[in-house]
Design an enzyme around this catalytic site. Structure first.
Site, PDB file in Angstrom:
ATOM      1  N   ASP A 260      -3.235   2.890  14.339  1.00  0.00           N
ATOM      2  CA  ASP A 260      -2.733   3.495  13.288  1.00  0.00           C
ATOM      3  C   ASP A 260      -3.273   5.005  13.082  1.00  0.00           C
ATOM      4  O   ASP A 260      -4.046   5.313  13.879  1.00  0.00           O
ATOM      5  CB  ASP A 260      -3.203   2.430  12.197  1.00  0.00           C
ATOM      6  CG  ASP A 260      -4.064   2.344  11.039  1.00  0.00           C
ATOM      7  OD1 ASP A 260      -4.746   3.189  11.902  1.00  0.00           O
ATOM      8  OD2 ASP A 260      -4.602   2.243  10.693  1.00  0.00           O
TER       9      ASP A 260
ATOM     10  N   ARG B 239       0.394  -1.539   0.297  1.00  0.00           N
ATOM     11  CA  ARG B 239      -0.515   0.040   0.162  1.00  0.00           C
ATOM     12  C   ARG B 239       0.603   1.394   0.297  1.00  0.00           C
ATOM     13  O   ARG B 239       2.048   1.164   0.947  1.00  0.00           O
ATOM     14  CB  ARG B 239      -0.792  -0.076   1.376  1.00  0.00           C
ATOM     15  CG  ARG B 239      -1.750   1.319   1.417  1.00  0.00           C
ATOM     16  CD  ARG B 239      -2.805   0.920   2.464  1.00  0.00           C
ATOM     17  NE  ARG B 239      -2.448   0.967   3.592  1.00  0.00           N
ATOM     18  CZ  ARG B 239      -3.625   1.053   4.680  1.00  0.00           C
ATOM     19  NH1 ARG B 239      -4.753   1.803   4.790  1.00  0.00           N
ATOM     20  NH2 ARG B 239      -3.474   0.973   5.826  1.00  0.00           N
TER      21      ARG B 239
END
Length: 545
Positions: free
Chosen positions: A458, A176
């Protein structure tokens, strides 16, 4: 740090290579990634696509200004023909047909090995929300992924000598890259920092396409934070440019798009259409989606979200989002991936039992809705998630592509925007402050994925925490104890909760880690008159590397 890069001498901090200015230290290991040919390719990518990307980011600002003025997101009448016509994506490679459990994490060497060895189908290795973009993290992440694709990756813990190596039959690897909005300040083209997404995408393709194609696979990506099909079309052009430059067939690159912004949920058919040669799936990036709901509707007082802990996937607006994504993907022949279980295993038996039950219930909802797979943050929860999807997917089938709940076709804009019931609490606000403070301190040290209070936090979950408080201040929300949320109340709580965190982490950590800087940053972005679009933008300016 990779074994190859540790303690090697570094070159001067400004190097010209292939038209690229490298404003950071190099060493022989880094040179193996930033080769002359790789740099030339990055320069070509940047010069071709930087201008259109700037225009797309300007369009985001214009779109948000309309929302701030009272407009609501909706399906575009000009693209109704795309939504109504019958068409499908080009197809799904054999090694991406079964994705019933995926694990995600940073591009750190030991994590990559452990994740690829986990009993899951896919590992999504993240240059974005799970990794703070220090120079070391970004370049060594490329080294680590290259070695993983070669099958040579290993790691020895310097403290105890424990060795980690890749086992047989590792999970499928997907990378990603960073979102469109994040720059890479260490690499410059024509004196200007390049888009971080092009660094991540380009270097990963350059160093891995041959070995992946030799294994009859492709180069696979997760694409984050798109807001419109025009942004998807930009990525599709990047893919085509790259495939043509390296002489590989159209469709060698395949991607999964995260539907994790509120505007994008109204553009799913259009995104699939413009990327139909390269897209294989969409994913319910639920945490960023909740953040985007706050960000997009920040000036709409009737749609203020309650405590983060109350905004669960059974809420009507989130249930509609999940069901519409499944219907849309399956209608077009694409997989529909579920969201993240952010829980991490607990040592206490009773606590662990509660974690397992909550994860199981969440995954059972996804499987019964028709999702083809789901995300976890820790290998310790793979067995639970896998068990649910093994039972949910029909025997002998790799996915649920044939499942199409037709009533989801009738989901309206009003359902996707429905206000969320719940309360704004004193405890919830204090929890948001503690989470944001600890996450920012860790991020400024180069850690993008941090266990806090039993959850793997996160950037996405930290965004929810800090933006909720901002919205409560702006809208003058009243907490469950009767207090109105103001800048003064926030600052009082920030001082109080900072002392709580200091007690939890201890004086040594508090003094040695950048908690003071994190405190200042959290105050700055939470009390600003306008919502800072991404906390990682001002935080990036403060990163020391």
């Amino acid at each position: 740090m990779s074994a190859t890069a540790e303690r090697l001498p570094t070159a001067p901090a400004h190097t010209e290579r292939g038209g690229l200015t490298i404003a950071a230290p190099l060493n022989p290991a880094y040179d193996s990634i930033l080769t002359e040919a790789a740099c030339q390719y990055l320069v070509a990518l940047v010069r071709q696509f930087r201008g259109p990307l700037k225009a797309l980011l300007a369009e985001r600002l214009e779109r948000q200004a309309r929302f701030d003025a009272g407009e609501l997101p909706d399906f575009d009448p000009q693209t109704a023909n795309i939504r109504e016509a019958e068409w499908g994506i080009a197809g799904i490679p054999h090694d991406l047909l079964d994705r019933r459990v995926e694990i995600t994490g940073p591009v750190e060497r030991k994590m990559i090995i452990n994740a690829l060895n986990s009993p899951v189908k896919v590992y999504m290795s993240c240059f974005e929300d799970a990794t703070a973009p220090t120079w070391q993290n970004m370049v060594e992440g490329q080294i680590n992924l290259r070695d993983a694709n070669l099958g040579t990756i290993s790691y020895t813990n310097p403290d105890n000598g424990k060795r980690y190596e890749l086992g047989p039959n590792p999970a499928v690897l997907i990378a990603r890259p960073r979102g469109l909005h994040l720059p890479e300040k260490h690499l410059l083209v024509d004196g200007e920092p390049i888009p971080g997404c092009l660094m991540d995408f380009g270097l990963y393709f350059f160093h891995n396409y041959r070995v992946r194609m030799a294994r009859k696979s492709g180069v696979y990506y997760y694409i984050p934070k798109l807001e419109h099909s025009t942004e998807a079309a930009w990525w599709d052009s990047v893919f085509r440019f790259t495939e043509k430059r390296f002489g590989v067939v159209n469709g060698t690159i395949k991607c999964t798009v995260l539907i994790e912004t509120l505007p994008a949920v109204f553009q799913m058919n259009e995104i699939l259409f413009v990327m139909r040669d390269h897209i294989v799936a969409m994913n319910c990036g639920r945490w960023d989606y909740i953040f985007s709901y706050i960000k997009t509707l920040r000036r709409h007082r009737s749609r203020v979200l309650p405590d983060r802990q109350q905004v669960t996937m059974d809420k009507p607006f989130l249930s509609a989002y999940s069901r519409l994504l499944i219907y849309t993907c399956h209608r077009r022949g694409a997989l529909a991936m579920g969201g993240m279980a952010a829980f991490i295993p607990a040592k206490d038996e009773a606590t662990m039992a509660r974690v397992v039950e909550r994860v199981r219930a969440d995954k059972e909802r996804e499987a019964s809705n028709g999702h083809d797979g789901t995300w976890i943050a820790h290998p310790g929860l793979a067995e639970v998630a896998m068990g649910v999807f093994n039972r949910g997917i029909a025997a002998g089938r790799p996915n649920q592509l044939l499942v199409r709940q037709c009533e989801a076709a009738q989901i309206t804009a009003a359902e996707l925007l429905e206000p969320c019931e719940g309360t704004c609490t004193d405890a919830g606000m204090r929890s948001n402050i503690r989470i944001s403070l600890q996450y920012l301190a860790a991020w400024l040290m180069g850690n993008g994925c941090v266990p806090i209070y039993g959850l793997m936090e996160d950037a996405a979950t930290a965004e929810i925490s800090r933006s909720s408080i901002w919205q409560w201040i702006q809208s003058g929300q009243r907490l469950d104890n009767g207090k109105v949320v103001t800048v003064a109340l926030f600052r009082q709580m920030l001082a109080e909760e900072a002392e709580v965190v200091r007690g939890e982490v201890g004086d040594l950590r508090w003094r040695s880690e950048p908690f003071a800087e994190a405190l200042g940053l959290l105050d700055e972005i939470t009390t600003a008159a306008e919502l800072v679009p991404f906390l990682t933008l001002p935080a990036y300016l403060r990163l020391k590397e």
